[in-house]
Design an enzyme around this catalytic site. Structure first.
Site, PDB file in Angstrom:
ATOM      1  N   PHE A  78       1.193   2.691   1.754  1.00 18.89           N
ATOM      2  CA  PHE A  78       2.778   1.965   2.391  1.00 18.89           C
ATOM      3  C   PHE A  78       2.098  -0.109   2.142  1.00 18.89           C
ATOM      4  O   PHE A  78       2.052  -0.776   1.076  1.00 18.89           O
ATOM      5  CB  PHE A  78       3.288   2.059   3.979  1.00 18.89           C
ATOM      6  CG  PHE A  78       3.222   3.217   3.817  1.00 18.89           C
ATOM      7  CD1 PHE A  78       5.332   3.490   3.814  1.00 18.89           C
ATOM      8  CD2 PHE A  78       2.724   4.963   4.145  1.00 18.89           C
ATOM      9  CE1 PHE A  78       5.655   4.296   3.843  1.00 18.89           C
ATOM     10  CE2 PHE A  78       3.612   6.100   3.953  1.00 18.89           C
ATOM     11  CZ  PHE A  78       4.664   5.920   4.255  1.00 18.89           C
ATOM     12  N   SER A  79       1.939  -0.765   3.093  1.00 19.94           N
ATOM     13  CA  SER A  79       1.805  -1.778   3.310  1.00 19.94           C
ATOM     14  C   SER A  79       0.765  -2.356   2.425  1.00 19.94           C
ATOM     15  O   SER A  79       0.295  -3.737   2.585  1.00 19.94           O
ATOM     16  CB  SER A  79       2.406  -2.520   4.060  1.00 19.94           C
ATOM     17  OG  SER A  79       3.595  -2.942   4.284  1.00 19.94           O
ATOM     18  N   ALA A  80      -0.434  -1.670   2.702  1.00 19.63           N
ATOM     19  CA  ALA A  80      -1.862  -1.341   2.646  1.00 19.63           C
ATOM     20  C   ALA A  80      -1.777  -2.034   0.777  1.00 19.63           C
ATOM     21  O   ALA A  80      -2.959  -2.383  -0.241  1.00 19.63           O
ATOM     22  CB  ALA A  80      -2.523  -0.847   2.512  1.00 19.63           C
ATOM     23  N   LYS A  82       0.095  -4.192  -0.407  1.00 22.20           N
ATOM     24  CA  LYS A  82       0.313  -5.544  -0.769  1.00 22.20           C
ATOM     25  C   LYS A  82      -0.887  -5.764  -0.974  1.00 22.20           C
ATOM     26  O   LYS A  82      -1.110  -7.177  -1.484  1.00 22.20           O
ATOM     27  CB  LYS A  82       0.936  -6.550   0.668  1.00 22.20           C
ATOM     28  CG  LYS A  82       2.167  -5.641   0.976  1.00 22.20           C
ATOM     29  CD  LYS A  82       2.796  -6.697   2.049  1.00 22.20           C
ATOM     30  CE  LYS A  82       4.063  -6.207   2.479  1.00 22.20           C
ATOM     31  NZ  LYS A  82       4.970  -5.424   2.607  1.00 22.20           N
TER      32      LYS A  82
END
Length: 420
Positions: A78-80, A82
């Site tokens: 998920f946002s890791a 980014k």
């Protein structure tokens, strides 16, 4: 398959891999996060001074609890994601292809439309571009990354321009549009060429690993069945379209839940803000390089000058409009802990708690991944690893005082391993 080296730690039951004995308590703490099949599985890796000292995994990679997690199991982080996408940009900046303080439109001409000509690369990396809202985007558009780049290039910035507002999904397409304009390649290829290749690992992919890859994605074990609340989607869609919806407007689109169930259709797109498949080993090696002057495992990821910029002072904690007012401190694509004094350094956490983290002052790079998402354990998953991380830090202190041996490099190397 079990691994071990002379002098390696005795691993808890069900845990595979290898670890220096100084990290025994950290490994036990990690193992305790996966006490039963219904808790899924995960992996943890640690780099100290650019060398691997922990690489362990445990649990199950499928919903049925039949398939064991192994050395080449990757999780959707998920946002890791980014943090990996930001590292791609830093690799380009390292070669002089991108300047943080230059306007994005200098590289991506279409981006200058609707008054955005002066938005800088630094502002985009810091979630201050005023482009976090999905503006009623439909699922079909969300799954078309090039269309989303075009949508964002044409859109005007909103009233949050210059203010911290977490770009939950648009962040990835903003970076991919910039990178595509500079290199001619999309982020799926850049994840491989700019991150996986220099790190020498197969365990980093944007989206689903291709057929023949050694890396196999774990199944998300929850949620798979969501309650049907009459009218909820209609109300959520209306609220999300409001310019002042902030967090909801940055993540919600119709049928969002359908993309993470079953075979996870979300993995068949390029969402550089959310859908990377990574092993813990790959994240630890990437952040381990940042904590070690740009090099890990004998591989150079960034120059020492770029690492100095990346490791520079984070902004003071500031209320983030895109994260329900949570205090955040971003710097060039990575964030510090939102709670002062809890965990030093920087990295990026994803929904569910998977993350990569660097503690430059201690020479530590940590990767942690698992396949739980929105389950009854969500709160503990988001904060529960903090205790393990502090045990990792204690282990590092012990390792320095006693001396330590690096562990073997496990998992498939880069390039892709093809099936026989």
């Amino acid at each position: 398959m079990s691994y071990g080296t002379a002098g390696g730690a005795d691993l808890p039951k069900g845990v595979r891999g290898v670890a220096d004995p100084a990290f025994t308590w950290a490994v036990r703490s990690f193992a305790a996060l996966f006490p039963h099949r219904r808790f899924g599985g995960g992996a943890m890796a640690v780099y100290l001074d650019g060398e691997p000292v922990v690489d362990v995994w445990t649990g199950w990679s499928d919903r049925a609890g039949q398939k064991r997690w192994d050395a080449d199991t990757g999780a959707m982080v998920f946002s890791a994601t980014k943090g990996v996408a930001a590292t791609v940009i830093h690799r380009l900046a390292d070669r002089g292809l991108v300047d943080y303080d230059a306007p994005v439109a200098e590289y991506w001409r279409d981006f200058g439309a609707n008054g955005k000509a002066d938005i800088t690369v630094r502002e985009v990396l810091s979630h201050r571009a005023g482009l976090s809202n999905l503006r009623g985007t439909q699922a079909a558009q969300i799954l078309d990354h090039q269309q989303m780049e075009e949508v964002l290039a044409a859109a005007p910035a909103d009233s949050l321009r210059g203010k911290p507002a977490y770009h939950a999904l648009t962040y990835g397409w903003l970076l991919s549009g910039l990178a595509r304009s500079v290199t001619g390649s999309g982020m799926r290829d850049l994840f491989r060429n700019e991150i996986a290749a220099p790190l020498g690992t197969d365990g980093m992919h944007l989206g689903r690993p291709p057929a023949g890859s050694a890396t196999r994605e774990a199944e998300i074990i929850g949620p798979q069945k969501l309650p049907n609340v009459p009218g909820l989607n209609r109300v959520a869609h209306r609220l999300a379209g409001s310019p002042r919806s902030f967090a909801l407007g940055s993540i919600y689109f119709p049928t969002i839940s359908e993309l993470i169930v079953g075979d996870t259709p979300m993995l068949d797109s390029e969402m550089p803000a959310a859908n990377a498949i990574s092993t813990a080993r790959s994240l630890a090696r990437m952040y381990g390089a940042m904590a070690n002057g740009g090099e890990a495992g004998g591989a150079r990821l960034l120059s020492s000058e770029s690492v100095a910029a990346v490791c520079g002072r984070r902004r003071d904690l500031t209320m983030d409009r895109g994260l329900f007012g949570l205090p955040m401190a971003f710097h060039l694509g990575y964030h510090a802990s939102p709670v002062p004094g809890v965990l030093p350094g920087f990295g990026h956490v994803g929904l569910g708690g998977s993350h990569g983290w660097a503690i430059p002052n201690e020479g530590l790079g940590i990767g942690f991944v698992h396949n739980r998402l929105i389950t009854p354990f969500l709160a503990s998953d988001q904060v529960g690893f903090l205790g393990t991380a502090n045990l990792v830090r204690r282990g590092a202190q012990t390792a320095r005082s006693r001396g330590y041996r690096t562990v073997p490099t496990l998992g498939a190397p880069y390039p892709l391993q093809t099936a026989a």
